[in-house]
Design a protein around this motif. Structure first.
Motif, PDB file in Angstrom:
ATOM      1  N   ARG A  57      -5.266  -2.639 -36.333  1.00  0.00           N
ATOM      2  CA  ARG A  57      -5.760  -3.081 -35.032  1.00  0.00           C
ATOM      3  C   ARG A  57      -6.083  -4.555 -35.143  1.00  0.00           C
ATOM      4  NH1 ARG A  57     -11.009  -3.790 -34.791  1.00  0.00           N
ATOM      5  NH2 ARG A  57     -11.059  -3.622 -32.537  1.00  0.00           N
ATOM      6  N   ASP A  58      -6.182  -5.212 -34.019  1.00  0.00           N
ATOM      7  CA  ASP A  58      -6.534  -6.622 -33.967  1.00  0.00           C
ATOM      8  C   ASP A  58      -8.001  -6.755 -34.358  1.00  0.00           C
ATOM      9  OD1 ASP A  58      -7.198  -9.227 -33.341  1.00  0.00           O
ATOM     10  OD2 ASP A  58      -6.661  -9.072 -31.231  1.00  0.00           O
ATOM     11  N   GLU A  59      -8.254  -7.247 -35.547  1.00  0.00           N
ATOM     12  CA  GLU A  59      -9.631  -7.342 -36.046  1.00  0.00           C
ATOM     13  C   GLU A  59     -10.458  -8.392 -35.298  1.00  0.00           C
ATOM     14  OE1 GLU A  59     -11.071  -5.170 -38.050  1.00  0.00           O
ATOM     15  OE2 GLU A  59      -9.164  -4.114 -38.170  1.00  0.00           O
ATOM     16  N   ASN A  60      -9.796  -9.245 -34.508  1.00  0.00           N
ATOM     17  CA  ASN A  60     -10.523 -10.244 -33.724  1.00  0.00           C
ATOM     18  C   ASN A  60     -10.974  -9.711 -32.371  1.00  0.00           C
ATOM     19  OD1 ASN A  60     -10.279 -12.325 -35.652  1.00  0.00           O
ATOM     20  ND2 ASN A  60      -8.177 -12.647 -35.024  1.00  0.00           N
ATOM     21  N   THR A  61     -10.566  -8.499 -32.042  1.00  0.00           N
ATOM     22  CA  THR A  61     -10.950  -7.879 -30.779  1.00  0.00           C
ATOM     23  C   THR A  61     -11.895  -6.724 -31.078  1.00  0.00           C
ATOM     24  OG1 THR A  61      -8.828  -8.479 -29.804  1.00  0.00           O
ATOM     25  CG2 THR A  61     -10.084  -6.738 -28.702  1.00  0.00           C
ATOM     26  N   PRO A  62     -13.097  -6.711 -30.512  1.00  0.00           N
ATOM     27  CA  PRO A  62     -14.020  -5.603 -30.762  1.00  0.00           C
ATOM     28  C   PRO A  62     -13.408  -4.259 -30.365  1.00  0.00           C
ATOM     29  CG  PRO A  62     -15.129  -7.394 -29.611  1.00  0.00           C
ATOM     30  CD  PRO A  62     -13.671  -7.726 -29.624  1.00  0.00           C
ATOM     31  N   LYS A  63     -13.786  -3.195 -31.083  1.00  0.00           N
ATOM     32  CA  LYS A  63     -13.226  -1.861 -30.845  1.00  0.00           C
ATOM     33  C   LYS A  63     -13.439  -1.380 -29.416  1.00  0.00           C
ATOM     34  CE  LYS A  63     -13.595  -0.140 -35.553  1.00  0.00           C
ATOM     35  NZ  LYS A  63     -14.218   0.863 -36.438  1.00  0.00           N
ATOM     36  N   TRP A  64     -14.504  -1.831 -28.754  1.00  0.00           N
ATOM     37  CA  TRP A  64     -14.822  -1.348 -27.411  1.00  0.00           C
ATOM     38  C   TRP A  64     -13.944  -1.956 -26.329  1.00  0.00           C
ATOM     39  CZ3 TRP A  64     -16.346  -5.092 -24.014  1.00  0.00           C
ATOM     40  CH2 TRP A  64     -16.879  -6.270 -24.553  1.00  0.00           C
ATOM     41  N   VAL A  65     -13.225  -3.025 -26.638  1.00  0.00           N
ATOM     42  CA  VAL A  65     -12.477  -3.744 -25.605  1.00  0.00           C
ATOM     43  C   VAL A  65     -11.207  -2.999 -25.197  1.00  0.00           C
ATOM     44  CG1 VAL A  65     -11.197  -5.867 -25.095  1.00  0.00           C
ATOM     45  CG2 VAL A  65     -13.420  -5.990 -26.231  1.00  0.00           C
ATOM     46  N   GLN A  66     -10.327  -2.746 -26.149  1.00  0.00           N
ATOM     47  CA  GLN A  66      -9.054  -2.099 -25.823  1.00  0.00           C
ATOM     48  C   GLN A  66      -9.280  -0.593 -25.761  1.00  0.00           C
ATOM     49  OE1 GLN A  66      -6.439  -3.668 -28.831  1.00  0.00           O
ATOM     50  NE2 GLN A  66      -5.908  -5.396 -27.537  1.00  0.00           N
ATOM     51  N   HIS A  67      -9.064  -0.025 -24.574  1.00  0.00           N
ATOM     52  CA  HIS A  67      -9.278   1.408 -24.404  1.00  0.00           C
ATOM     53  C   HIS A  67      -8.459   1.929 -23.238  1.00  0.00           C
ATOM     54  CE1 HIS A  67     -12.257  -0.375 -21.627  1.00  0.00           C
ATOM     55  NE2 HIS A  67     -12.149   0.753 -20.926  1.00  0.00           N
ATOM     56  N   LEU A  68      -8.341   3.226 -23.209  1.00  0.00           N
ATOM     57  CA  LEU A  68      -7.672   3.906 -22.117  1.00  0.00           C
ATOM     58  C   LEU A  68      -8.730   4.673 -21.350  1.00  0.00           C
ATOM     59  CD1 LEU A  68      -5.087   4.882 -20.695  1.00  0.00           C
ATOM     60  CD2 LEU A  68      -4.992   6.728 -22.382  1.00  0.00           C
ATOM     61  N   ALA A  69      -8.885   4.365 -20.068  1.00  0.00           N
ATOM     62  CA  ALA A  69      -9.873   5.039 -19.226  1.00  0.00           C
ATOM     63  C   ALA A  69      -9.162   6.067 -18.354  1.00  0.00           C
ATOM     64  CB  ALA A  69     -10.616   4.026 -18.363  1.00  0.00           C
ATOM     65  N   LEU A  70      -9.646   7.296 -18.431  1.00  0.00           N
ATOM     66  CA  LEU A  70      -9.065   8.412 -17.680  1.00  0.00           C
ATOM     67  C   LEU A  70     -10.103   8.941 -16.709  1.00  0.00           C
ATOM     68  CD1 LEU A  70      -7.506  10.114 -20.818  1.00  0.00           C
ATOM     69  CD2 LEU A  70      -6.277   8.799 -19.078  1.00  0.00           C
ATOM     70  N   CYS A 112     -14.902   8.057 -26.734  1.00  0.00           N
ATOM     71  CA  CYS A 112     -14.617   8.618 -28.052  1.00  0.00           C
ATOM     72  C   CYS A 112     -13.354   7.936 -28.581  1.00  0.00           C
ATOM     73  CB  CYS A 112     -14.428  10.139 -27.977  1.00  0.00           C
ATOM     74  SG  CYS A 112     -12.975  10.658 -27.028  1.00  0.00           S
ATOM     75  N   PHE A 113     -12.966   8.300 -29.785  1.00  0.00           N
ATOM     76  CA  PHE A 113     -11.729   7.794 -30.369  1.00  0.00           C
ATOM     77  C   PHE A 113     -10.791   8.962 -30.629  1.00  0.00           C
ATOM     78  CE2 PHE A 113     -14.646   4.372 -31.221  1.00  0.00           C
ATOM     79  CZ  PHE A 113     -13.874   3.238 -31.011  1.00  0.00           C
ATOM     80  N   ASP A 114      -9.500   8.767 -30.344  1.00  0.00           N
ATOM     81  CA  ASP A 114      -8.504   9.788 -30.670  1.00  0.00           C
ATOM     82  C   ASP A 114      -8.176   9.686 -32.162  1.00  0.00           C
ATOM     83  OD1 ASP A 114      -6.504   7.829 -31.107  1.00  0.00           O
ATOM     84  OD2 ASP A 114      -5.275   8.466 -29.408  1.00  0.00           O
ATOM     85  N   PRO A 115      -7.348  10.567 -32.714  1.00  0.00           N
ATOM     86  CA  PRO A 115      -7.088  10.531 -34.161  1.00  0.00           C
ATOM     87  C   PRO A 115      -6.323   9.300 -34.629  1.00  0.00           C
ATOM     88  CG  PRO A 115      -5.706  12.177 -33.106  1.00  0.00           C
ATOM     89  CD  PRO A 115      -6.672  11.678 -32.061  1.00  0.00           C
ATOM     90  N   ASN A 116      -5.830   8.495 -33.696  1.00  0.00           N
ATOM     91  CA  ASN A 116      -5.101   7.273 -34.031  1.00  0.00           C
ATOM     92  C   ASN A 116      -6.001   6.040 -34.004  1.00  0.00           C
ATOM     93  OD1 ASN A 116      -2.455   8.681 -33.959  1.00  0.00           O
ATOM     94  ND2 ASN A 116      -3.057   8.966 -31.829  1.00  0.00           N
ATOM     95  N   GLY A 117      -7.269   6.232 -33.629  1.00  0.00           N
ATOM     96  CA  GLY A 117      -8.192   5.106 -33.528  1.00  0.00           C
ATOM     97  C   GLY A 117      -8.209   4.445 -32.169  1.00  0.00           C
ATOM     98  N   HIS A 118      -7.522   5.024 -31.176  1.00  0.00           N
ATOM     99  CA  HIS A 118      -7.538   4.476 -29.817  1.00  0.00           C
ATOM    100  C   HIS A 118      -8.814   4.932 -29.120  1.00  0.00           C
ATOM    101  CE1 HIS A 118      -3.461   3.234 -30.429  1.00  0.00           C
ATOM    102  NE2 HIS A 118      -3.020   4.472 -30.527  1.00  0.00           N
ATOM    103  N   ARG A 119      -9.505   4.002 -28.493  1.00  0.00           N
ATOM    104  CA  ARG A 119     -10.727   4.350 -27.769  1.00  0.00           C
ATOM    105  C   ARG A 119     -10.352   4.951 -26.418  1.00  0.00           C
ATOM    106  NH1 ARG A 119     -15.948   1.104 -25.518  1.00  0.00           N
ATOM    107  NH2 ARG A 119     -17.482   2.558 -26.330  1.00  0.00           N
ATOM    108  N   ILE A 120     -10.954   6.098 -26.129  1.00  0.00           N
ATOM    109  CA  ILE A 120     -10.697   6.819 -24.886  1.00  0.00           C
ATOM    110  C   ILE A 120     -11.997   6.839 -24.090  1.00  0.00           C
ATOM    111  CG2 ILE A 120     -10.003   9.026 -23.872  1.00  0.00           C
ATOM    112  CD1 ILE A 120      -7.798   7.634 -25.544  1.00  0.00           C
ATOM    113  N   GLU A 121     -11.897   6.518 -22.819  1.00  0.00           N
ATOM    114  CA  GLU A 121     -13.028   6.593 -21.893  1.00  0.00           C
ATOM    115  C   GLU A 121     -12.683   7.646 -20.845  1.00  0.00           C
ATOM    116  OE1 GLU A 121     -15.407   3.762 -18.649  1.00  0.00           O
ATOM    117  OE2 GLU A 121     -13.637   2.986 -19.669  1.00  0.00           O
TER     118      GLU A 121
END
Length: 180
Positions: A75-88, A124-133
């Motif tokens: 993942r882009d280590e310069n971008t905080p984990k909370w920024v890139q996410h998929l909101a459903l 939460c995070f999926d098993p791939n490390g993608h943040r899900i909202e």
């Protein structure tokens, strides 16, 4: 000329089967389609992949690529984990809480319910490390969004000049919403 809707959103996954099972089990998504090739159709690059598709409701499609010949996902280590996410979107608070309970019962760590005034979310995070909202719109969402939309251009201009949070819509998180 206008875009009709998002056709699909695609992410990378570590394991296609694990990803399908996680989304089916935790988010009740249907597995709808899979493609697999040994060459990338758009670039003609020799590179085997599995492309899976899940039904995210209302014609929305969530897709993933498993790329076994590529280096491990990062993942882009310069971008905080909370920024890139998929909101459903979910229907209401009851549905959101039911998903929270389901995820936690399946061993998934969940953050929230978080009150964003216009909507309420869990993360939460999926098993791939993608943040899900998962989010539902507040019953006052239309009125709140209309009021916030009145200052959007002014806020964007101020942000562009100062790179500091403009205060025109600070009321959204201040709880002074009783007049709406």
């Amino acid at each position: 000329m206008k875009i009709q809707q998002v056709h699909h959103v695609a992410y990378r996954c570590k394991d296609a089967k694990e990803t399908v099972e996680w989304y089916k089990t935790n988010l009740n998504m249907d597995f709808t389609l899979a493609f697999a090739e040994n060459h990338v159709p758009s670039t003609h690059e020799p590179d085997p992949y599995m492309h899976i598709f899940l039904d995210a409701g209302n014609g929305n499609v969530l897709a993933f690529f498993e790329l076994p010949t590529k280096p491990e996902m990062g993942r882009d280590e310069n971008t905080p984990k909370w920024v890139q996410h998929l909101a459903l979107k979910v229907a209401d608070r009851e549905t959101l809480v039911a998903y929270k309970d389901r995820l936690e019962a399946n061993g998934v760590e969940v953050l929230g319910v978080t009150d964003h005034s216009v909507f309420h979310s869990i993360y939460c995070f999926d098993p791939n490390g993608h943040r899900i909202e998962l989010a539902y719109d507040d019953p006052k969402a239309a009125a709140l969004a209309a009021r916030a939309a009145e200052v959007k251009d002014e806020m964007l201009e101020e942000w562009t000049k100062t790179k500091r949070a403009p205060r025109q819509a600070a009321w959204l998180h201040s709880k002074e919403l009783s007049e709406i």
